[in-house]
Motif scaffolding. Structure first.
Motif: not given
Length: 276
Positions: A254-264
């Motif tokens: 799984l490759n991702y950016t911080d937009g995933l973990i920082d989603f509120e």
């Protein structure tokens, strides 16, 4: 909002020459004050009529000025909107529409940029019959500047990957040099760059300051963190480490950016790496 006389008691030295103060309002906001001195009356107009006339003319001028500001702001907003639309079109052209899905690998993606524009980037590049390169990254900045940097980075990556695919640290050095020369240290790129061999099932990668990709296999999740600092900030990278993993059958990356973990969510709770 009323015309007031300046008497001797409430006058400062700077106001000695003035007799009347007229506040100028736009809606409920006081935008200016008109100071008047040496007022004289004649048979045609009383002092009160002259003051009302001055106040009316002043308000007309203020409304005209405010309308000009509003129009200027609208023009600027329209220009910005057009720029963002153009940047979004450029970025959408750089994002691959079809990903490999065959006997070797099955790839899929989700790309949801905020307000139709974002600095996130990913790509896949067939290197030869046995190997495929892939990357996911985050480019600093917004608008046309970010889109142009993304286009330039993609062009450099695709031109260099064939020559340097056997030496990922060398490839990353070259990419960092290209980014640093273009941005002069004012912008940067974080990227996870991987090269997968179908025959040996070996994954070689360099994580350049990006969120660690997650390798899921045999019931375990491993963060892929080996790499270097982000690209473009330093002329010479202080270190570059290459990571290596052998992927068993059924492994998921799984490759991702911080937009995933920082989603509120509505409770202001971040999605977080643990949930991922």
């Amino acid at each position: 909002k009323h015309i007031a006389n300046l008497n001797a008691r409430n006058k400062s030295e700077k106001l000695e020459e003035f007799e009347v103060i007229i506040p100028v309002y736009h809606k409920d906001n006081a935008l200016a004050y008109v100071l008047i001195g040496d007022l004289k009356t004649d048979e045609n107009d009383s002092l009160e009529e002259k003051l009302k006339f001055i106040q009316t003319i002043t308000n007309i001028v203020i409304v005209a000025v405010e309308n000009k500001k509003l129009f200027s702001n609208q023009v600027q907003q329209e220009v910005l909107k057009k720029e963002l639309e153009l940047a979004a079109k450029m970025q959408s052209m750089l994002i691959p529409g079809d990903l490999p899905y065959d006997k070797h690998v099955e790839m899929a993606s989700v790309y949801l940029p905020h307000h139709d524009i974002g600095g996130d980037y990913f790509d896949t590049i067939p290197v030869n019959d046995d190997q495929i390169a892939f990357c996911v990254g985050d480019i600093s900045g917004k608008g046309i500047a970010a889109a142009l940097l993304m286009a330039n980075f993609q062009a450099n990556l695709r031109s260099l990957i064939i020559e340097h695919h056997e030496d990922l640290p060398k490839l990353v050095e070259e990419l960092n040099d290209k980014v640093a020369r273009i941005t002069k240290g004012e912008k940067f790129i974080t990227i996870f760059l991987g090269l997968y061999n179908y025959e040996t099932r070996q994954l070689r990668y360099v994580n350049a300051g990006h969120n660690p990709s997650l390798l899921c296999c045999n019931g375990q999740v491993k963060e892929l963190t080996q790499g270097c600092t982000l690209l473009g900030m330093f002329d010479d990278l202080p270190f570059i480490n290459q990571g290596e993993e052998t992927l068993p059958e059924g492994a998921v990356l799984l490759n991702y950016t911080d937009g995933l973990i920082d989603f509120e969510n509505e409770k202001k709770e971040f999605f977080s790496l643990e949930r991922v």
